[in-house]
Design a protein around this motif. Structure first.
Motif, PDB file in Angstrom:
ATOM      1  N   LEU A 250       0.836  -1.204   0.000  1.00 23.24           N
ATOM      2  CA  LEU A 250       0.000   0.000   0.000  1.00 23.24           C
ATOM      3  C   LEU A 250       0.869   1.252   0.000  1.00 23.24           C
ATOM      4  O   LEU A 250       1.960   1.249   0.574  1.00 23.24           O
ATOM      5  CB  LEU A 250      -0.895   0.014   1.247  1.00 23.24           C
ATOM      6  N   ASN A 251       0.371   2.301  -0.665  1.00 23.51           N
ATOM      7  CA  ASN A 251       1.081   3.583  -0.637  1.00 23.51           C
ATOM      8  C   ASN A 251       1.092   4.170   0.767  1.00 23.51           C
ATOM      9  O   ASN A 251       2.073   4.753   1.199  1.00 23.51           O
ATOM     10  CB  ASN A 251       0.404   4.584  -1.584  1.00 23.51           C
ATOM     11  N   GLN A 252      -0.035   4.017   1.451  1.00 23.96           N
ATOM     12  CA  GLN A 252      -0.199   4.591   2.777  1.00 23.96           C
ATOM     13  C   GLN A 252      -0.901   3.557   3.650  1.00 23.96           C
ATOM     14  O   GLN A 252      -1.664   2.736   3.152  1.00 23.96           O
ATOM     15  CB  GLN A 252      -1.061   5.861   2.708  1.00 23.96           C
TER      16      GLN A 252
ATOM     17  N   TRP B 107     -15.665  -1.408   3.459  1.00 24.84           N
ATOM     18  CA  TRP B 107     -14.645  -0.587   2.814  1.00 24.84           C
ATOM     19  C   TRP B 107     -13.479  -0.421   3.792  1.00 24.84           C
ATOM     20  O   TRP B 107     -13.678  -0.324   5.002  1.00 24.84           O
ATOM     21  CB  TRP B 107     -15.154   0.809   2.504  1.00 24.84           C
TER      22      TRP B 107
ATOM     23  N   VAL C  99     -10.175   2.298   4.358  1.00 26.65           N
ATOM     24  CA  VAL C  99      -9.669   3.594   3.921  1.00 26.65           C
ATOM     25  C   VAL C  99      -8.225   3.739   4.376  1.00 26.65           C
ATOM     26  O   VAL C  99      -7.866   3.359   5.490  1.00 26.65           O
ATOM     27  CB  VAL C  99     -10.537   4.759   4.448  1.00 26.65           C
TER      28      VAL C  99
ATOM     29  N   ASP D 205      -4.060   8.182   2.755  1.00 28.42           N
ATOM     30  CA  ASP D 205      -4.101   9.080   1.601  1.00 28.42           C
ATOM     31  C   ASP D 205      -5.498   9.213   1.006  1.00 28.42           C
ATOM     32  O   ASP D 205      -5.664   9.824  -0.049  1.00 28.42           O
ATOM     33  CB  ASP D 205      -3.112   8.616   0.531  1.00 28.42           C
TER      34      ASP D 205
ATOM     35  N   GLY E  76      -7.351   6.743  -0.052  1.00 26.34           N
ATOM     36  CA  GLY E  76      -7.676   5.617  -0.927  1.00 26.34           C
ATOM     37  C   GLY E  76      -8.723   4.730  -0.289  1.00 26.34           C
ATOM     38  O   GLY E  76      -8.725   4.526   0.925  1.00 26.34           O
ATOM     39  N   ILE E  77      -9.649   4.203  -1.116  1.00 23.71           N
ATOM     40  CA  ILE E  77     -10.747   3.349  -0.639  1.00 23.71           C
ATOM     41  C   ILE E  77     -10.631   1.986  -1.298  1.00 23.71           C
ATOM     42  O   ILE E  77     -10.403   1.885  -2.520  1.00 23.71           O
ATOM     43  CB  ILE E  77     -12.112   3.971  -0.991  1.00 23.71           C
ATOM     44  N   PHE E  78     -10.785   0.929  -0.507  1.00 18.50           N
ATOM     45  CA  PHE E  78     -10.805  -0.438  -1.020  1.00 18.50           C
ATOM     46  C   PHE E  78     -12.130  -1.066  -0.623  1.00 18.50           C
ATOM     47  O   PHE E  78     -12.465  -1.110   0.559  1.00 18.50           O
ATOM     48  CB  PHE E  78      -9.629  -1.235  -0.452  1.00 18.50           C
TER      49      PHE E  78
ATOM     50  N   SER F 189     -12.989   8.146  -4.071  1.00 16.83           N
ATOM     51  CA  SER F 189     -11.974   8.209  -3.021  1.00 16.83           C
ATOM     52  C   SER F 189     -11.169   9.483  -3.190  1.00 16.83           C
ATOM     53  O   SER F 189     -11.341  10.218  -4.163  1.00 16.83           O
ATOM     54  CB  SER F 189     -11.047   6.993  -3.092  1.00 16.83           C
TER      55      SER F 189
ATOM     56  N   GLY G  62      -7.842   9.080  -3.040  1.00 15.54           N
ATOM     57  CA  GLY G  62      -6.555   8.562  -3.481  1.00 15.54           C
ATOM     58  C   GLY G  62      -6.080   9.314  -4.712  1.00 15.54           C
ATOM     59  O   GLY G  62      -6.850   9.524  -5.639  1.00 15.54           O
ATOM     60  N   GLY G  63      -4.846   9.747  -4.704  1.00 10.92           N
ATOM     61  CA  GLY G  63      -4.297  10.484  -5.832  1.00 10.92           C
ATOM     62  C   GLY G  63      -4.501  11.984  -5.746  1.00 10.92           C
ATOM     63  O   GLY G  63      -3.944  12.731  -6.540  1.00 10.92           O
TER      64      GLY G  63
END
Ligand code: ZN
Length: 522
Positions: free
Chosen positions: A173-175, A190, A192, A195, A197-199, A209, A211-212
């Protein structure tokens, strides 16, 4: 995604809403950490939490809520008190709270995965006895089964009497993952990340999300909106990001003492935001039923190191022994200096440290002292550093008075220069220690009126590589020479208990400035 909400969160704009309250001292409700019987709503001072808040759970039966602190304390507002872990030593801090769907109980979850069940909340197992790669950061109840899921920072999911729908465990993961939310029927969830981001897993629908998108402050929690099936993310600075859920305001742009830690929905599209400082902010149809007060230094360890010791002068066989001070040999300790009147430095150091310890404890800090009497020998300088390191102190300070030239006066803050040796590496703490030094210098000068040294350092700061206590530190640390005991003016000050109290106040104020700035989000 509600674009408007996103923009507000990003720009840091705040909305003043009728529903926004949460000012300390104006709470109405029934704080119940001791489980007192329900009484009519009265105006009361908010209860004090000795540890920062970490979560909130709504009582669906009453419209009230429970606030949870990292030490396991639970504060009930217009909701029944079912018990807590407050007062019970925990292996790891509590990181979240979840309520049963009917409001008849709640669980607390700790960073080691331990679960504590209260009321009608059922214990269905935990990760408390397992070795985890990453700490658990939260939990949610499964409304369908009465079980629950734990989520870890690496995205791992641990399901107990609840279906496993998938996880991010094993995926880079990035974060770190910081929270989760379940769908209203428990058929999915979900996760979170910090950053934004949502999964999404199971029947949980991805609705957008952050994310980005660069964020002002990291996301710290999320919650589903049961009315719409959407969700909201809250960031440390109080920013709120709504996805297929009504946006009714945020705390972005407001000065927060500690990061926002939780968001919880109300029944009609509103929500509560809770920060680590104990404030509760209500938006839309959510109602602020009361908050708690968290002392400014709650949850933080401060190490105080009163230099030398009363027995050192008679124990040269011990204190003259050489130790590794980070690449060179140095005496275990020394006897210190004294004034012309015979007032000793070790007595001064111990008295100022004792006074500072009382002040820091009153501000909520846990204080660790390297010595608790003024009649012993040592400990050695390397041991003094180890005590602060082992305590994971958020800040450490060695308290001394100098034996400088009689014509010179003033105080000096010694800060660490980067030193790497075969047994130590203090480079990571050089930056924060420098900030701590500036904060203590400014506060000490302001409170005591003592001038900065006219014979050592520059503007009261002396960065040094020859002090074992600083070389061996792994926590932000400085050393203060409060005054020059060889100078008649300074000597008289050190002999005055009232001035020693000012010195303790100045040291405490500087440490407090440093630590509260570190706690403040964004
Ligand atoms: Zn000294």
């Amino acid at each position: 995604m509600t674009g408007r909400a996103v923009l507000r969160g990003l720009l840091g704009a705040s909305l003043a809403l009728a529903g926004l309250t949460g000012l300390a001292g104006l709470t109405i409700g029934r704080p119940g950490p001791v489980g007192a019987a329900a009484s009519p709503p009265v105006s009361v001072a908010p209860p004090v939490s000795v540890a920062p808040l970490v979560g909130v759970a709504a009582d669906n039966a009453t419209g009230g809520y429970w606030l949870a602190a990292s030490n396991g304390a639970v504060f009930a507002f217009d909701a029944p008190f079912y018990g807590s872990m407050g007062g019970t030593p925990l292996n790891r801090p509590v990181v979240g709270i979840a309520a049963t769907p009917g409001g008849g109980g709640y669980w607390l979850v700790a960073a080691d995965g331990g679960i504590f069940a209260f009321g009608d909340a059922r214990f269905s197992g935990s990760m408390g006895a397992s070795q985890l790669d990453q700490p658990v950061v939260g939990m949610v109840a499964d409304p369908a089964t009465g079980g629950y899921w734990e989520v870890a920072a690496d995205g791992g999911i641990f399901a107990f009497d609840a279906p496993f729908h998938g996880s991010m465990g094993g995926t880079r993961l990035n974060q770190p993952v910081v929270g989760m939310a379940a769908t209203p029927d428990g058929g999915g969830y979900w996760l979170v990340a910090a950053d934004g981001g949502i999964f999404a897993f199971g029947d949980a629908v991805f609705r957008g999300s952050m994310g980005g998108t660069p964020l002002v402050a990291p996301v710290t929690a999320m919650a589903t909106d049961p009315a719409t099936g959407g969700y909201r993310l809250v960031a440390a600075d109080g920013g709120l990001f709504s996805f297929d859920a009504p946006f009714a305001g945020s705390a972005a742009g407001q000065p927060l003492a500690r990061a926002m830690v939780a968001v919880v929905p109300a029944s009609g599209g509103g929500y509560l935001l809770v920060d680590g400082d104990g404030s509760v902010r209500a938006y839309g149809d959510a109602v602020d039923q009361g908050a708690v007060t968290v002392p400014p230094l709650a949850g933080l360890v401060v190490a105080l190191d009163p230099g030398h010791d009363g027995g050192n002068g008679n124990a040269p066989q011990i204190i003259d022994q050489l130790e590794n001070s980070g690449g060179f040999l140095e005496a275990c300790d020394t006897a210190g200096t004294e004034t012309a009147d015979g007032y000793t430095e070790h007595a001064f150091n111990f008295d100022v440290a004792t006074r500072a310890a009382a002040l820091l404890r009153a501000a909520g800090a846990t204080v660790v002292l390297t010595r608790t009497t003024d009649t012993g020998v040592g400990p050695c300088v390397d041991q003094r550093a180890a005590i602060a390191n082992d305590a994971h102190a958020a800040a450490a300070i060695s308290i001394h008075a100098d034996g400088g030239p009689p014509t010179g006066r003033g105080f000096t803050i010694d800060t660490p220069a980067p030193v790497v040796s075969s047994i130590s590496d203090n480079t990571a703490i050089v930056g924060p220690s420098g900030q701590l030094g500036v904060d203590v210098r400014d506060a000490f000068a302001a409170v005591t009126g003592e001038p900065v040294s006219d014979y050592a350092g520059v503007d009261g700061i002396d960065q040094r590589s020859d002090l074992g206590g600083l070389n061996l530190s792994t926590v932000p640390k400085v050393l203060i020479e409060c005054a020059n005991m060889q100078n008649p003016v300074d000597a008289a000050l050190t002999e005055d208990p009232a001035w020693r109290q000012l010195a303790a106040q100045g040291i405490t104020a500087g440490i407090t400035d440093f630590l509260t700035a570190e706690l403040r989000p964004a």
